[in-house]
Design a protein around this motif. Structure first.
Motif, PDB file in Angstrom:
ATOM      1  N   THR A   2       0.832  -1.197   0.000  1.00 11.73           N
ATOM      2  CA  THR A   2       0.000   0.000   0.000  1.00 11.73           C
ATOM      3  C   THR A   2       0.872   1.255   0.000  1.00 11.73           C
ATOM      4  O   THR A   2       2.077   1.200   0.265  1.00 11.73           O
ATOM      5  CB  THR A   2      -0.907   0.038   1.236  1.00 11.73           C
ATOM      6  N   GLY A   3       0.221   2.400  -0.277  1.00 10.71           N
ATOM      7  CA  GLY A   3       0.945   3.667  -0.265  1.00 10.71           C
ATOM      8  C   GLY A   3       1.590   3.950   1.080  1.00 10.71           C
ATOM      9  O   GLY A   3       2.738   4.396   1.164  1.00 10.71           O
ATOM     10  N   LYS A   4       0.859   3.646   2.155  1.00 10.64           N
ATOM     11  CA  LYS A   4       1.392   3.892   3.503  1.00 10.64           C
ATOM     12  C   LYS A   4       2.577   2.982   3.803  1.00 10.64           C
ATOM     13  O   LYS A   4       3.543   3.384   4.465  1.00 10.64           O
ATOM     14  CB  LYS A   4       0.292   3.703   4.547  1.00 10.64           C
ATOM     15  N   GLU A   5       2.509   1.755   3.326  1.00  8.45           N
ATOM     16  CA  GLU A   5       3.626   0.809   3.527  1.00  8.45           C
ATOM     17  C   GLU A   5       4.860   1.252   2.743  1.00  8.45           C
ATOM     18  O   GLU A   5       5.990   1.179   3.237  1.00  8.45           O
ATOM     19  CB  GLU A   5       3.205  -0.603   3.114  1.00  8.45           C
ATOM     20  N   LYS A   6       4.624   1.723   1.516  1.00  4.59           N
ATOM     21  CA  LYS A   6       5.747   2.244   0.712  1.00  4.59           C
ATOM     22  C   LYS A   6       6.381   3.446   1.399  1.00  4.59           C
ATOM     23  O   LYS A   6       7.598   3.588   1.441  1.00  4.59           O
ATOM     24  CB  LYS A   6       5.251   2.653  -0.687  1.00  4.59           C
ATOM     25  N   LEU A   7       5.534   4.339   1.924  1.00  4.64           N
ATOM     26  CA  LEU A   7       6.042   5.528   2.597  1.00  4.64           C
ATOM     27  C   LEU A   7       6.857   5.147   3.829  1.00  4.64           C
ATOM     28  O   LEU A   7       7.930   5.707   4.074  1.00  4.64           O
ATOM     29  CB  LEU A   7       4.889   6.453   2.996  1.00  4.64           C
ATOM     30  N   ALA A   8       6.355   4.180   4.597  1.00  6.55           N
ATOM     31  CA  ALA A   8       7.069   3.725   5.795  1.00  6.55           C
ATOM     32  C   ALA A   8       8.437   3.155   5.417  1.00  6.55           C
ATOM     33  O   ALA A   8       9.447   3.429   6.091  1.00  6.55           O
ATOM     34  CB  ALA A   8       6.246   2.677   6.530  1.00  6.55           C
ATOM     35  N   GLU A   9       8.482   2.385   4.333  1.00  2.00           N
ATOM     36  CA  GLU A   9       9.751   1.799   3.874  1.00  2.00           C
ATOM     37  C   GLU A   9      10.735   2.876   3.430  1.00  2.00           C
ATOM     38  O   GLU A   9      11.900   2.882   3.828  1.00  2.00           O
ATOM     39  CB  GLU A   9       9.472   0.848   2.703  1.00  2.00           C
ATOM     40  N   ARG A  10      10.241   3.834   2.649  1.00  2.00           N
ATOM     41  CA  ARG A  10      11.120   4.895   2.145  1.00  2.00           C
ATOM     42  C   ARG A  10      11.553   5.853   3.264  1.00  2.00           C
ATOM     43  O   ARG A  10      12.661   6.370   3.259  1.00  2.00           O
ATOM     44  CB  ARG A  10      10.419   5.661   1.024  1.00  2.00           C
ATOM     45  N   THR A  11      10.664   6.068   4.224  1.00  2.00           N
ATOM     46  CA  THR A  11      11.006   6.917   5.368  1.00  2.00           C
ATOM     47  C   THR A  11      12.105   6.270   6.196  1.00  2.00           C
ATOM     48  O   THR A  11      13.049   6.940   6.634  1.00  2.00           O
ATOM     49  CB  THR A  11       9.761   7.171   6.249  1.00  2.00           C
ATOM     50  N   ALA A  12      12.004   4.960   6.400  1.00  2.00           N
ATOM     51  CA  ALA A  12      13.025   4.226   7.157  1.00  2.00           C
ATOM     52  C   ALA A  12      14.369   4.281   6.436  1.00  2.00           C
ATOM     53  O   ALA A  12      15.430   4.440   7.067  1.00  2.00           O
ATOM     54  CB  ALA A  12      12.584   2.783   7.355  1.00  2.00           C
ATOM     55  N   GLN A  13      14.343   4.172   5.109  1.00  2.00           N
ATOM     56  CA  GLN A  13      15.587   4.261   4.331  1.00  2.00           C
ATOM     57  C   GLN A  13      16.206   5.655   4.454  1.00  2.00           C
ATOM     58  O   GLN A  13      17.418   5.795   4.648  1.00  2.00           O
ATOM     59  CB  GLN A  13      15.297   3.949   2.855  1.00  2.00           C
ATOM     60  N   ALA A  14      15.356   6.687   4.370  1.00  2.00           N
ATOM     61  CA  ALA A  14      15.842   8.060   4.514  1.00  2.00           C
ATOM     62  C   ALA A  14      16.430   8.283   5.906  1.00  2.00           C
ATOM     63  O   ALA A  14      17.454   8.956   6.066  1.00  2.00           O
ATOM     64  CB  ALA A  14      14.709   9.052   4.249  1.00  2.00           C
ATOM     65  N   GLU A  15      15.785   7.708   6.904  1.00  2.00           N
ATOM     66  CA  GLU A  15      16.251   7.826   8.293  1.00  2.00           C
ATOM     67  C   GLU A  15      17.674   7.307   8.440  1.00  2.00           C
ATOM     68  O   GLU A  15      18.534   7.938   9.077  1.00  2.00           O
ATOM     69  CB  GLU A  15      15.312   7.035   9.205  1.00  2.00           C
ATOM     70  N   LEU A 283       4.917   9.124  -5.854  1.00  2.00           N
ATOM     71  CA  LEU A 283       4.869  10.562  -5.560  1.00  2.00           C
ATOM     72  C   LEU A 283       3.424  11.063  -5.546  1.00  2.00           C
ATOM     73  O   LEU A 283       3.042  11.873  -4.706  1.00  2.00           O
ATOM     74  CB  LEU A 283       5.687  11.349  -6.593  1.00  2.00           C
ATOM     75  N   GLU A 284       2.630  10.558  -6.481  1.00  2.00           N
ATOM     76  CA  GLU A 284       1.216  10.961  -6.515  1.00  2.00           C
ATOM     77  C   GLU A 284       0.487  10.448  -5.278  1.00  2.00           C
ATOM     78  O   GLU A 284      -0.316  11.166  -4.675  1.00  2.00           O
ATOM     79  CB  GLU A 284       0.547  10.432  -7.785  1.00  2.00           C
ATOM     80  N   GLU A 285       0.789   9.214  -4.889  1.00  2.00           N
ATOM     81  CA  GLU A 285       0.187   8.662  -3.667  1.00  2.00           C
ATOM     82  C   GLU A 285       0.577   9.506  -2.456  1.00  2.00           C
ATOM     83  O   GLU A 285      -0.242   9.774  -1.571  1.00  2.00           O
ATOM     84  CB  GLU A 285       0.656   7.213  -3.453  1.00  2.00           C
ATOM     85  N   LEU A 286       1.837   9.930  -2.430  1.00  2.00           N
ATOM     86  CA  LEU A 286       2.342  10.718  -1.308  1.00  2.00           C
ATOM     87  C   LEU A 286       1.615  12.063  -1.207  1.00  2.00           C
ATOM     88  O   LEU A 286       1.220  12.489  -0.116  1.00  2.00           O
ATOM     89  CB  LEU A 286       3.848  10.936  -1.465  1.00  2.00           C
ATOM     90  N   ILE A 287       1.423  12.710  -2.341  1.00  2.00           N
ATOM     91  CA  ILE A 287       0.697  13.988  -2.352  1.00  2.00           C
ATOM     92  C   ILE A 287      -0.716  13.801  -1.812  1.00  2.00           C
ATOM     93  O   ILE A 287      -1.208  14.597  -1.012  1.00  2.00           O
ATOM     94  CB  ILE A 287       0.675  14.582  -3.776  1.00  2.00           C
ATOM     95  N   ASN A 288      -1.357  12.707  -2.217  1.00  2.00           N
ATOM     96  CA  ASN A 288      -2.713  12.435  -1.743  1.00  2.00           C
ATOM     97  C   ASN A 288      -2.738  12.152  -0.239  1.00  2.00           C
ATOM     98  O   ASN A 288      -3.656  12.571   0.475  1.00  2.00           O
ATOM     99  CB  ASN A 288      -3.323  11.252  -2.505  1.00  2.00           C
ATOM    100  N   MET A 289      -1.704  11.457   0.241  1.00  2.00           N
ATOM    101  CA  MET A 289      -1.639  11.150   1.676  1.00  2.00           C
ATOM    102  C   MET A 289      -1.474  12.416   2.511  1.00  2.00           C
ATOM    103  O   MET A 289      -1.957  12.508   3.640  1.00  2.00           O
ATOM    104  CB  MET A 289      -0.493  10.178   1.965  1.00  2.00           C
ATOM    105  N   LEU A 290      -0.782  13.414   1.966  1.00  2.00           N
ATOM    106  CA  LEU A 290      -0.571  14.661   2.695  1.00  2.00           C
ATOM    107  C   LEU A 290      -1.882  15.377   2.979  1.00  2.00           C
ATOM    108  O   LEU A 290      -2.037  16.045   4.007  1.00  2.00           O
ATOM    109  CB  LEU A 290       0.349  15.594   1.892  1.00  2.00           C
ATOM    110  N   THR A 291      -2.837  15.205   2.074  1.00  2.00           N
ATOM    111  CA  THR A 291      -4.150  15.837   2.244  1.00  2.00           C
ATOM    112  C   THR A 291      -4.875  15.289   3.463  1.00  2.00           C
ATOM    113  O   THR A 291      -5.601  16.016   4.141  1.00  2.00           O
ATOM    114  CB  THR A 291      -5.022  15.595   0.996  1.00  2.00           C
TER     115      THR A 291
END
Length: 295
Positions: A2-15, A283-291
């Motif tokens: 899911t978008g949230k799972e992808k974000l969590a994975e990418r956030t952990a990598q950035a961390e 990126l599109e999923e991320l923009i939508n999640m910000l809303t």
């Protein structure tokens, strides 16, 4: 995934990347280094480095030279938060559910920690050259980082914001503050990713516009959460804007219009994103999640 799972994975990598580039807290200046580390490691969405790498990947970038810039943008973002929280600015005592830097280390060390992170960010970004990054592209990225941080970017927006505290702010000045104070670092993030990957001038301009729209939407959502959320959920005091008698998008336009406009700006950003080449699904999923974010 899911978008949230992808974000969590990418956030952990950035961390992990950010931690790798933090200076060791040692030597006679250990106190300020501790304050810098404490502030960066306090957590956060890591939105800027994540968006930077996604922009880089969208235009075909695949190397590690993006990593120093990812760490640098988060250092600059954190430096701005340290200074925002100071008694002379927003006078906040909580940030991400923890004592702010000035509360934990004192006013003087917080000022120095913010300054230290901002300068060290450029030292960090320059490390991309030793990793084989194209010198011309790297130089342009350094210029973008400086411009979007400085008087024509984040600091410029913060200046107008501070000057107009306790005063009514007309809509055009509020738009200026939001575009620079919040949008500028998002613009830097996506533009650096695009430039380092070899995007065209036209593509970089489109990316800048996308990030600007996302920045305004993100700040409007901050205003909304300040009046609708709780300190427990938000991780910082609510009604801070009201306490400081600050004009926000909500006080100017009302809560319902603020919600509608935030969705409209996010939709415009997503539409522009779809006009670009490359894989921009996340990126599109991320923009939508910000809303729909709650903190």
């Amino acid at each position: 995934m899911t978008g949230k799972e992808k974000l969590a994975e990418r956030t952990a990598q950035a961390e992990e990347i950010i931690k790798k580039y933090l200076p060791p807290a040692e030597g006679f200046q250990k106190t300020v280094l501790d304050a810098m580390d404490y502030s960066v490691n306090a957590g956060g969405k890591r939105l800027r480095p994540v968006m930077m790498r996604e922009s880089y990947r969208m235009f075909g970038g695949s190397g590690e030279e993006i990593e120093p810039f990812m760490a640098a943008i988060e250092m600059i973002h954190t430096s701005s938060l340290i200074h925002d929280d100071l008694p002379c600015m927003d006078n906040d005592t909580l940030r991400r559910g923890k004592p702010t830097a000035w509360v934990k280390y004192g006013y003087d060390m917080a000022v120095l920690a913010g300054d230290g992170l901002m300068i060290y960010a450029f030292e960090t970004a320059a490390k991309a050259l030793a990793m084989g990054a194209d010198p011309e592209r790297t130089a342009r990225c350094m210029g973008i980082l400086a411009e979007k941080t400085g008087i024509y970017g984040m600091i410029g927006g913060q200046t107008v914001d501070v000057e107009l505290t306790n005063q009514p702010i007309p809509r055009e000045k509020l738009d200026f503050i939001y575009r620079l104070k919040t949008g500028a670092l998002l613009e830097a993030s996506m533009m650096i990713g695009a430039v380092l990957a070899g995007a065209s001038e036209e593509e970089v301009k489109t990316v800048e516009k996308i990030a600007s729209l996302v920045g305004v939407a993100f700040q409007i959502q901050d205003d909304i959460l300040d009046v609708t959320s709780s300190a427990e959920v938000l991780g910082k005091p609510v009604l801070s804007d009201e306490k400081n008698n600050k004009t926000t998008y909500v006080t100017l336009e009302g809560l319902e219009k603020a919600k509608a406009d935030e969705k409209e700006f996010s939709a415009q950003a997503a539409e522009l994103l779809r006009s670009l080449r490359g894989d921009h699904e996340f990126l599109e999923e991320l923009i939508n999640m910000l809303t729909d974010r709650k903190h």
